[in-house]
Write a protein that holds these residues in place. Structure first.
Motif, PDB file in Angstrom:
ATOM      1  N   MET A  21     -25.500  -5.934  56.197  1.00 40.49           N
ATOM      2  CA  MET A  21     -25.652  -7.054  55.262  1.00 40.49           C
ATOM      3  C   MET A  21     -24.962  -6.638  53.962  1.00 40.49           C
ATOM      4  O   MET A  21     -25.539  -5.922  53.158  1.00 40.49           O
ATOM      5  CB  MET A  21     -27.135  -7.300  54.982  1.00 40.49           C
ATOM      6  CG  MET A  21     -28.012  -7.356  56.238  1.00 40.49           C
ATOM      7  SD  MET A  21     -29.751  -7.639  55.829  1.00 40.49           S
ATOM      8  CE  MET A  21     -30.184  -6.169  54.914  1.00 40.49           C
ATOM      9  N   ASP A  22     -23.741  -7.082  53.772  1.00 41.71           N
ATOM     10  CA  ASP A  22     -22.994  -6.595  52.608  1.00 41.71           C
ATOM     11  C   ASP A  22     -22.535  -7.738  51.707  1.00 41.71           C
ATOM     12  O   ASP A  22     -22.295  -8.848  52.176  1.00 41.71           O
ATOM     13  CB  ASP A  22     -21.781  -5.778  53.101  1.00 41.71           C
ATOM     14  CG  ASP A  22     -21.238  -4.860  52.026  1.00 41.71           C
ATOM     15  OD1 ASP A  22     -21.911  -4.669  50.994  1.00 41.71           O
ATOM     16  OD2 ASP A  22     -20.127  -4.325  52.218  1.00 41.71           O
ATOM     17  N   GLY A  23     -22.439  -7.462  50.415  1.00 48.60           N
ATOM     18  CA  GLY A  23     -21.885  -8.437  49.471  1.00 48.60           C
ATOM     19  C   GLY A  23     -22.908  -9.052  48.530  1.00 48.60           C
ATOM     20  O   GLY A  23     -22.577  -9.973  47.782  1.00 48.60           O
ATOM     21  N   ASN A  24     -24.114  -8.537  48.533  1.00 48.98           N
ATOM     22  CA  ASN A  24     -25.153  -9.096  47.638  1.00 48.98           C
ATOM     23  C   ASN A  24     -24.747  -8.978  46.167  1.00 48.98           C
ATOM     24  O   ASN A  24     -24.908  -9.912  45.394  1.00 48.98           O
ATOM     25  CB  ASN A  24     -26.481  -8.338  47.811  1.00 48.98           C
ATOM     26  CG  ASN A  24     -27.126  -8.584  49.158  1.00 48.98           C
ATOM     27  OD1 ASN A  24     -26.660  -9.427  49.921  1.00 48.98           O
ATOM     28  ND2 ASN A  24     -28.193  -7.855  49.460  1.00 48.98           N
ATOM     29  N   GLY A  25     -24.236  -7.810  45.814  1.00 43.69           N
ATOM     30  CA  GLY A  25     -23.867  -7.546  44.421  1.00 43.69           C
ATOM     31  C   GLY A  25     -22.745  -8.456  43.962  1.00 43.69           C
ATOM     32  O   GLY A  25     -22.798  -9.054  42.879  1.00 43.69           O
ATOM     33  N   ARG A  26     -21.705  -8.571  44.800  1.00 50.53           N
ATOM     34  CA  ARG A  26     -20.564  -9.413  44.433  1.00 50.53           C
ATOM     35  C   ARG A  26     -20.958 -10.889  44.380  1.00 50.53           C
ATOM     36  O   ARG A  26     -20.479 -11.643  43.548  1.00 50.53           O
ATOM     37  CB  ARG A  26     -19.411  -9.197  45.429  1.00 50.53           C
ATOM     38  CG  ARG A  26     -18.604  -7.960  45.129  1.00 50.53           C
ATOM     39  CD  ARG A  26     -17.744  -7.558  46.295  1.00 50.53           C
ATOM     40  NE  ARG A  26     -18.547  -6.934  47.340  1.00 50.53           N
ATOM     41  CZ  ARG A  26     -18.110  -6.743  48.583  1.00 50.53           C
ATOM     42  NH1 ARG A  26     -16.909  -7.154  48.936  1.00 50.53           N
ATOM     43  NH2 ARG A  26     -18.883  -6.145  49.470  1.00 50.53           N
ATOM     44  N   ARG A  35     -27.035  -7.953  39.721  1.00 50.12           N
ATOM     45  CA  ARG A  35     -26.902  -7.667  41.158  1.00 50.12           C
ATOM     46  C   ARG A  35     -28.186  -7.909  41.941  1.00 50.12           C
ATOM     47  O   ARG A  35     -28.159  -8.342  43.079  1.00 50.12           O
ATOM     48  CB  ARG A  35     -26.470  -6.203  41.350  1.00 50.12           C
ATOM     49  CG  ARG A  35     -25.061  -5.890  40.922  1.00 50.12           C
ATOM     50  CD  ARG A  35     -24.795  -4.392  41.051  1.00 50.12           C
ATOM     51  NE  ARG A  35     -25.016  -3.911  42.399  1.00 50.12           N
ATOM     52  CZ  ARG A  35     -24.104  -3.966  43.371  1.00 50.12           C
ATOM     53  NH1 ARG A  35     -22.908  -4.453  43.132  1.00 50.12           N
ATOM     54  NH2 ARG A  35     -24.388  -3.521  44.580  1.00 50.12           N
ATOM     55  N   HIS A  39     -29.657  -9.382  45.908  1.00 44.86           N
ATOM     56  CA  HIS A  39     -30.525  -8.745  46.903  1.00 44.86           C
ATOM     57  C   HIS A  39     -31.676  -9.680  47.278  1.00 44.86           C
ATOM     58  O   HIS A  39     -32.078  -9.775  48.429  1.00 44.86           O
ATOM     59  CB  HIS A  39     -31.087  -7.424  46.368  1.00 44.86           C
ATOM     60  CG  HIS A  39     -30.016  -6.387  46.145  1.00 44.86           C
ATOM     61  ND1 HIS A  39     -29.011  -6.156  47.052  1.00 44.86           N
ATOM     62  CD2 HIS A  39     -29.797  -5.524  45.119  1.00 44.86           C
ATOM     63  CE1 HIS A  39     -28.215  -5.194  46.588  1.00 44.86           C
ATOM     64  NE2 HIS A  39     -28.669  -4.799  45.412  1.00 44.86           N
ATOM     65  N   ALA A  65     -30.287  -1.682  55.728  1.00 52.57           N
ATOM     66  CA  ALA A  65     -30.875  -2.103  54.453  1.00 52.57           C
ATOM     67  C   ALA A  65     -30.599  -1.099  53.326  1.00 52.57           C
ATOM     68  O   ALA A  65     -30.538  -1.480  52.162  1.00 52.57           O
ATOM     69  CB  ALA A  65     -32.373  -2.303  54.609  1.00 52.57           C
ATOM     70  N   ASN A  70     -26.464   5.242  49.658  1.00 50.19           N
ATOM     71  CA  ASN A  70     -26.866   4.285  48.617  1.00 50.19           C
ATOM     72  C   ASN A  70     -27.703   4.919  47.498  1.00 50.19           C
ATOM     73  O   ASN A  70     -27.935   4.289  46.464  1.00 50.19           O
ATOM     74  CB  ASN A  70     -27.607   3.077  49.223  1.00 50.19           C
ATOM     75  CG  ASN A  70     -26.706   2.111  49.966  1.00 50.19           C
ATOM     76  OD1 ASN A  70     -27.093   1.494  50.960  1.00 50.19           O
ATOM     77  ND2 ASN A  70     -25.463   1.965  49.521  1.00 50.19           N
ATOM     78  N   ARG A  73     -26.401   4.842  43.844  1.00 49.38           N
ATOM     79  CA  ARG A  73     -26.465   3.639  42.990  1.00 49.38           C
ATOM     80  C   ARG A  73     -27.352   3.888  41.765  1.00 49.38           C
ATOM     81  O   ARG A  73     -28.159   4.826  41.764  1.00 49.38           O
ATOM     82  CB  ARG A  73     -27.019   2.472  43.791  1.00 49.38           C
ATOM     83  CG  ARG A  73     -26.077   2.126  44.930  1.00 49.38           C
ATOM     84  CD  ARG A  73     -26.437   0.825  45.570  1.00 49.38           C
ATOM     85  NE  ARG A  73     -25.433   0.530  46.579  1.00 49.38           N
ATOM     86  CZ  ARG A  73     -25.141  -0.677  47.021  1.00 49.38           C
ATOM     87  NH1 ARG A  73     -25.803  -1.710  46.565  1.00 49.38           N
ATOM     88  NH2 ARG A  73     -24.209  -0.858  47.938  1.00 49.38           N
ATOM     89  N   LEU A  81     -34.608  -2.403  44.945  1.00 47.73           N
ATOM     90  CA  LEU A  81     -34.452  -2.590  46.387  1.00 47.73           C
ATOM     91  C   LEU A  81     -35.721  -2.207  47.142  1.00 47.73           C
ATOM     92  O   LEU A  81     -36.171  -2.931  48.028  1.00 47.73           O
ATOM     93  CB  LEU A  81     -33.265  -1.766  46.902  1.00 47.73           C
ATOM     94  CG  LEU A  81     -31.886  -2.384  46.659  1.00 47.73           C
ATOM     95  CD1 LEU A  81     -30.785  -1.365  46.920  1.00 47.73           C
ATOM     96  CD2 LEU A  81     -31.687  -3.614  47.547  1.00 47.73           C
TER      97      LEU A  81
HETATM   98  C1  IPE Z   1     -25.546  -4.945  50.428  1.00 53.28           C
HETATM   99  O1  IPE Z   1     -24.953  -5.521  49.320  1.00 53.28           O
HETATM  100  C2  IPE Z   1     -26.970  -4.506  50.189  1.00 53.28           C
HETATM  101  C3  IPE Z   1     -27.163  -3.054  50.106  1.00 53.28           C
HETATM  102  C4  IPE Z   1     -26.260  -2.130  50.258  1.00 53.28           C
HETATM  103  C5  IPE Z   1     -28.512  -2.631  49.850  1.00 53.28           C
HETATM  104  P1  IPE Z   1     -24.277  -4.635  48.217  1.00 53.28           P
HETATM  105  O2  IPE Z   1     -25.315  -4.256  47.203  1.00 53.28           O
HETATM  106  O3  IPE Z   1     -23.540  -3.506  48.818  1.00 53.28           O
HETATM  107  O4  IPE Z   1     -23.273  -5.661  47.548  1.00 53.28           O
HETATM  108  P2  IPE Z   1     -21.780  -5.390  47.124  1.00 53.28           P
HETATM  109  O5  IPE Z   1     -21.079  -4.801  48.315  1.00 53.28           O
HETATM  110  O6  IPE Z   1     -21.817  -4.441  45.982  1.00 53.28           O
HETATM  111  O7  IPE Z   1     -21.251  -6.731  46.755  1.00 53.28           O
END
Ligand code: IPE
Ligand code: IPE
Ligand code: MG
Length: 248
Positions: A21-26, A35, A39, A65, A70, A73, A81
């Motif tokens: 599941m990727d791309g939540n932050g963007r 960000r 999530h 997840a 990670n 971060r 999270l």
């Molecule tokens: C995925 O989204 C969620 C986790 C890794 C927990 P991201 O947080 O990696 O979102 P982007 O890739 O920075 O957009």
């Protein structure tokens, strides 16, 4: 006929789907939001898609997840999270029981906040006899960690004379991994346009079909999910054979 009925008719729904599941932050950044909003939205999406997966007769879902990487971060995001995940599980608990879903966590348990582990273990134990659907959550998980950990356990059993050198086959090695008692994923979905495995299930994805979507995870809705399942149903899995269906 509705798209999902077509999928069902062909009888080629994947048994096990793994999801990065990727791309939540963007997703959040594009909206000028912090960000963590991404999530939260991503969590809501997950709940919806688990329901749809079960409806489509998928048997297991394994979601990535939190990876072993990670931890790099910002502390604030990490804390969010884990606390979001605890709340998610508390709220999801009744539905897991009602829908007869078994929850299991795969990954390291020694670095995750104690309150999170407590919550996970409470729900793992509550749902342990559920058999309709299997929801695996990979937390502080890395494919390399999983393989290394298996090697350590094999050595422990070898030294304890519970296993001999000639008994260590691929099948036996696999039985020491986190997903030992689950058939390997048939389909891997990764959202957000990234086309990499990022140290997810390295051993188990050996013959999975990969599906990459440009869509950020919070926008990956039921329609998108059905699209992934449909794409899977049109693949020709050969497993090294010639594709006549007889090689496996
Ligand atoms: C995925 O989204 C969620 C986790 C890794 C927990 P991201 O947080 O990696 O979102 P982007 O890739 O920075 O957009
Ligand atoms: C993979 O996403 C891990 C999870 C979805 C939990 P990342 O966003 O951490 O992966 P990279 O850093 O882009 O490879
Ligand atoms: Mg990412």
């Amino acid at each position: 006929m509705a798209e999902n009925d077509k999928v069902k008719e062909k009888g080629v729904v994947p048994n096990h789907v793994a999801i990065i599941m990727d791309g939540n932050g963007r997703w959040a950044k594009e909206r000028g939001l912090p960000r963590v909003y991404g999530h939260r939205k991503g969590g809501q999406r997950l709940r919806q898609l688990l329901k749809e997966a079960k409806r489509l007769k998928v048997k297991s879902i394994t979601i990535f997840a939190f990876s072993t990487e990670n931890w790099d971060r910002p502390r604030k995001e990490i804390n969010y999270l884990f606390s979001y995940m605890e709340g998610f599980l508390s709220k999801y608990k009744n539905e897991l029981m009602k829908e007869e879903i078994r929850l299991r966590m795969i990954g390291r348990r020694d670095r995750i906040p104690k309150t999170s582990i407590k919550k996970i273990e409470e729900i793992e134990s509550l749902t342990k006899n559920n058999k309709k659907f299997f929801f695996n959550i990979a937390l502080d998980f890395g494919g390399r960690w999983d393989i290394t950990e298996a090697a350590r356990k094999i050595i422990r059993d070898y030294e304890g004379k519970r296993i001999s050198r000639s008994q260590i086959t691929e099948e036996v090695f696999g039985s020491y991994l986190s997903l030992a008692d689950t058939p390997s994923p048939d389909l891997l979905i990764r959202t957000s346009g990234e086309q990499r495995v990022s140290n997810f299930l390295l051993w188990d994805l050996a013959y999975a079909e990969f599906y990459f979507s440009q869509v950020y995870w919070p926008d990956f809705d039921v329609k998108q999910f059905r699209g992934a399942i449909k794409a899977y149903s049109e693949r020709n899995r050969r497993f090294g054979g010639i594709g006549d269906g007889k090689s496996y």
